[in-house]
Scaffold this motif. Structure first.
Motif, short mmCIF file in Angstrom:
data_model
loop_
_atom_site.label_atom_id
_atom_site.label_comp_id
_atom_site.label_asym_id
_atom_site.label_seq_id
_atom_site.Cartn_x
_atom_site.Cartn_y
_atom_site.Cartn_z
N ARG A 101 -32.03 19.91 5.82
CA ARG A 101 -32.32 20.85 4.74
C ARG A 101 -31.79 20.33 3.40
NH1 ARG A 101 -34.14 24.89 1.27
NH2 ARG A 101 -32.39 26.11 0.49
N LEU A 102 -30.59 19.74 3.41
CA LEU A 102 -29.96 19.37 2.14
C LEU A 102 -29.62 17.88 2.07
CD1 LEU A 102 -28.81 20.32 -0.60
CD2 LEU A 102 -26.64 20.75 0.56
N THR A 103 -30.00 17.30 0.94
CA THR A 103 -29.66 15.91 0.65
C THR A 103 -28.77 15.91 -0.59
OG1 THR A 103 -31.77 15.11 1.55
CG2 THR A 103 -30.66 13.67 -0.01
N LEU A 104 -27.62 15.28 -0.49
CA LEU A 104 -26.77 15.11 -1.68
C LEU A 104 -27.03 13.70 -2.21
CD1 LEU A 104 -23.33 16.78 -0.77
CD2 LEU A 104 -25.17 17.72 -2.16
N VAL A 105 -27.48 13.64 -3.45
CA VAL A 105 -27.90 12.37 -4.04
C VAL A 105 -26.83 11.92 -5.03
CG1 VAL A 105 -29.83 11.17 -5.12
CG2 VAL A 105 -30.22 13.43 -4.07
N SER A 106 -26.00 10.96 -4.60
CA SER A 106 -24.93 10.54 -5.51
C SER A 106 -25.49 9.58 -6.56
CB SER A 106 -23.79 9.89 -4.73
OG SER A 106 -24.22 8.77 -4.02
N ARG A 107 -25.12 9.80 -7.80
CA ARG A 107 -25.58 8.92 -8.91
C ARG A 107 -24.39 8.80 -9.86
NH1 ARG A 107 -25.43 11.04 -13.48
NH2 ARG A 107 -27.52 11.20 -14.37
N MET A 108 -23.40 8.03 -9.35
CA MET A 108 -22.09 7.98 -9.99
C MET A 108 -21.98 6.87 -11.03
SD MET A 108 -20.58 10.25 -8.19
CE MET A 108 -20.70 11.21 -6.71
N GLY A 109 -22.82 5.86 -10.91
CA GLY A 109 -22.64 4.65 -11.71
C GLY A 109 -21.86 3.64 -10.89
N SER A 110 -22.15 2.35 -11.11
CA SER A 110 -21.53 1.33 -10.26
C SER A 110 -20.02 1.30 -10.44
CB SER A 110 -22.14 -0.04 -10.56
OG SER A 110 -21.81 -0.44 -11.86
N ARG A 111 -19.55 1.69 -11.61
CA ARG A 111 -18.10 1.61 -11.86
C ARG A 111 -17.33 2.74 -11.20
NH1 ARG A 111 -19.83 -1.26 -16.25
NH2 ARG A 111 -20.47 0.26 -17.65
N ARG A 112 -17.99 3.87 -10.96
CA ARG A 112 -17.25 5.04 -10.45
C ARG A 112 -17.47 5.35 -8.97
NH1 ARG A 112 -15.95 8.81 -14.23
NH2 ARG A 112 -14.46 9.48 -12.66
N GLY A 125 -32.88 18.47 -2.47
CA GLY A 125 -31.82 17.55 -2.83
C GLY A 125 -31.09 18.07 -4.06
N VAL A 126 -29.86 17.61 -4.23
CA VAL A 126 -29.14 17.90 -5.47
C VAL A 126 -28.49 16.60 -5.92
CG1 VAL A 126 -27.36 19.26 -6.62
CG2 VAL A 126 -28.58 20.24 -4.71
N LYS A 127 -28.67 16.27 -7.18
CA LYS A 127 -28.02 15.08 -7.74
C LYS A 127 -26.55 15.41 -8.00
CE LYS A 127 -31.73 12.40 -8.62
NZ LYS A 127 -31.84 11.72 -9.90
N ILE A 128 -25.68 14.50 -7.64
CA ILE A 128 -24.26 14.69 -7.97
C ILE A 128 -23.75 13.47 -8.74
CG2 ILE A 128 -23.68 16.46 -6.25
CD1 ILE A 128 -22.63 14.24 -4.41
N GLY A 129 -23.35 13.74 -9.96
CA GLY A 129 -22.89 12.69 -10.87
C GLY A 129 -21.39 12.47 -10.78
N PRO A 130 -20.85 11.60 -11.66
CA PRO A 130 -19.45 11.18 -11.54
C PRO A 130 -18.43 12.28 -11.81
CG PRO A 130 -20.48 10.28 -13.53
CD PRO A 130 -21.57 10.90 -12.73
#
Ligand SMILES: O=C[C@H](O)[C@H](O)COP(=O)(O)O
Ligand SMILES: C=C(OP(=O)(O)O)C(=O)O
Ligand SMILES: [Mn+2]
Length: 459
Positions: A328-339, A301-306
């Motif tokens: 094979r790949l997980t994209l983990v969105s961690r944008m924040g509730s506002r974004r 997985g890879v974390k993807i931020g805002p």
């Protein structure tokens, strides 16, 4: 942990994974820029410890890793959901039978709520048996000491000696991770995950809460459903009795993960965990962490931020999954509730528009961290929920599958996140604030979230 995959064949069983040679380029990361480099005082000692770890039996087996990749491929196709969760930072002190069981039961409870509520198989992945290293936003803490970087590196204790990185901790991490896996495999193999035991997962302190009561009535429905299918003669219910739970951690202390990498059937497997992810702070395309995970066969997985651009997301996919293998790949969105509603849609559009196969997972924790009025690092349940709902909305609008959630939780009755049915407020945080790093959902908040996510999935 117990995997419900078919028994391994003799050929597989006899081909023990071996130590890798240079063919896999597993040392390449050492020549690349490495964010969050642990400030090891003596690199030679790290090498000596890594040499030792190269010889030990690994934590997981290649066939289990492949099995998880196949389960995630089903998520990728929209036919299952992945639930990942556990401590932000495991610690050696909390690596007890009780803590492991509490966390596991909470994960199983959430999984059953999701499975039943959304009629979808749930792939369970615990943050356990190796989640011992942490990226930090500052190199020094509020007291001016070197930051705590996880028990694999240094100690949470507030003294300069304790904060000095100690390579021997890599061995302690291995010992703790292997004993945790041993115990979890034994309990799951012994029927802890058996659906006939759904009531046992509800602890007394949760049972009386609104989420606990809702869970009890769902558990009674499950009892009735099992009675019904048994009465119909479907007595071969092995699928109800066993469940698989995989282990995962952030691929951050690369010395550890590389030392536990082995070759099997011509591929390099990082056998410190089934699933590894690269964090928001270390996902540079030309950096050490992305290079290392690009060379192993695990699902990653890879974390993807805002601040992630659609182009960066696509580049990550091409770099990490050039063969476009589902699961094979997980994209983990961690944008924040506002974004999330603004940043995620063009990323999803770009990735899917290029025919790329990924699991879309939402981490609603790390983009919603705030400081309470009394100085605690916390997160509010409402924002966590709102980010998950935003993520569901984005995927509904894009026609893509909201594949799963990734949360920080514990089965301990802590007061670390605000809100939920208990209406935890700033003043309650000191009552049981026990995390070594980030605030975790407690079991009531975790269950409540599971019910709300199941409703959103049904929609
Ligand atoms: O778990 C994640 C990170 O280590 C954490 O969010 C960073 O926290 P910090 O800002 O306290 O360093
Ligand atoms: C460090 C973490 O997350 P992120 O990289 O998304 O900040 C984490 O999952 O604990
Ligand atoms: Mn965290």
């Amino acid at each position: 942990m117990t995997h419900s995959s078919p028994a391994i064949s003799l050929a597989e069983a006899s081909a023990a994974p071996s130590a890798p040679d240079d063919d896999f380029g597993l040392d390449t990361w050492r020549r690349l820029p490495r964010a969050q480099q642990p400030p090891w005082p003596d690199p030679a000692e790290v090498d000596a410890v890594a040499d030792l770890l190269r010889e030990v039996p690994p934590i997981v087996a290649p066939n289990e890793v492949d099995d998880l990749r196949r389960q995630l491929a089903v998520v990728c196709e929209g036919r299952a959901f992945v639930l990942q969760g556990g401590d932000c930072a495991e610690t050696f002190a909390a690596n007890t039978e009780e803590h492991l069981q509490l966390n596991l039961r909470t994960l199983l409870q959430m999984a059953v709520v999701l499975t039943y509520g959304a009629s979808l198989p749930v792939v369970k992945v615990a943050r356990v048996a190796g989640q011992y290293s942490k990226p930090r936003s500052q190199d020094v803490d509020a007291a001016g000491l070197p930051a705590y970087r996880g028990d694999m590196i240094n100690s949470l204790e507030s003294t300069p000696e304790a904060r000095r990185p100690d390579p021997q901790r890599l061995i302690r991490a291995y010992a703790n991770a292997s004993s945790a896996m041993n115990m979890l495999r034994a309990y799951l193999g012994g029927g802890l995950g058996d659906l006939h035991r759904v009531h046992d997962w509800n602890r007394d302190f949760v049972r009386k809460s609104p989420a606990g009561q809702r869970y009890e009535s769902l558990a009674r429905e499950i009892d009735r459903a099992i009675d019904f299918i048994t009465a119909c003669g479907l007595t071969d219910v092995a699928a109800l009795q066993t469940t698989s739970v995989s282990c995962s951690h952030e691929a951050l202390a690369l010395e550890y993960d590389q030392a536990l990498t082995r070759v099997s059937n011509g591929r390099a497997y990082c056998l410190s965990a089934h699933f590894l992810w690269v964090g928001e702070r270390t996902r540079q395309l030309d950096g050490a962490h992305i290079d290392f995970v690009s060379r192993v066969a695990n699902p990653i997985g890879v974390k993807i931020g805002p601040d992630t651009t659609p182009e960066t997301a696509l580049d990550l996919c091409e770099r990490l999954n050039p063969e476009n293998i589902p699961g094979r790949l997980t994209l983990v969105s961690r944008m924040g509730s506002r974004r999330v509603r603004e940043v995620l849609p063009p990323i999803v559009e770009k990735v899917t528009g290029n025919g790329v196969k990924v699991v879309w997972q939402c981490d609603p924790m790390h983009g919603n961290t705030q400081e309470s009025s009394n100085g605690y690092k916390t997160r509010h349940f409402d924002q966590i929920l709102d980010e998950v709902l935003g993520y569901f909305q984005v995927h509904r609008d894009s026609g893509t599958h909201p594949g799963g959630i990734h949360v920080e939780l514990t089965g301990e009755d802590v007061t670390e996140c605000l809100g939920g049915a208990q209406a935890i407020q700033d003043l309650h945080l000191p009552q049981r604030y026990e995390t070594a790093c980030d605030p975790r959902l407690n079991p009531q908040q975790s269950l409540e979230l599971a019910f709300l996510v199941a409703e959103a999935l049904r929609r």
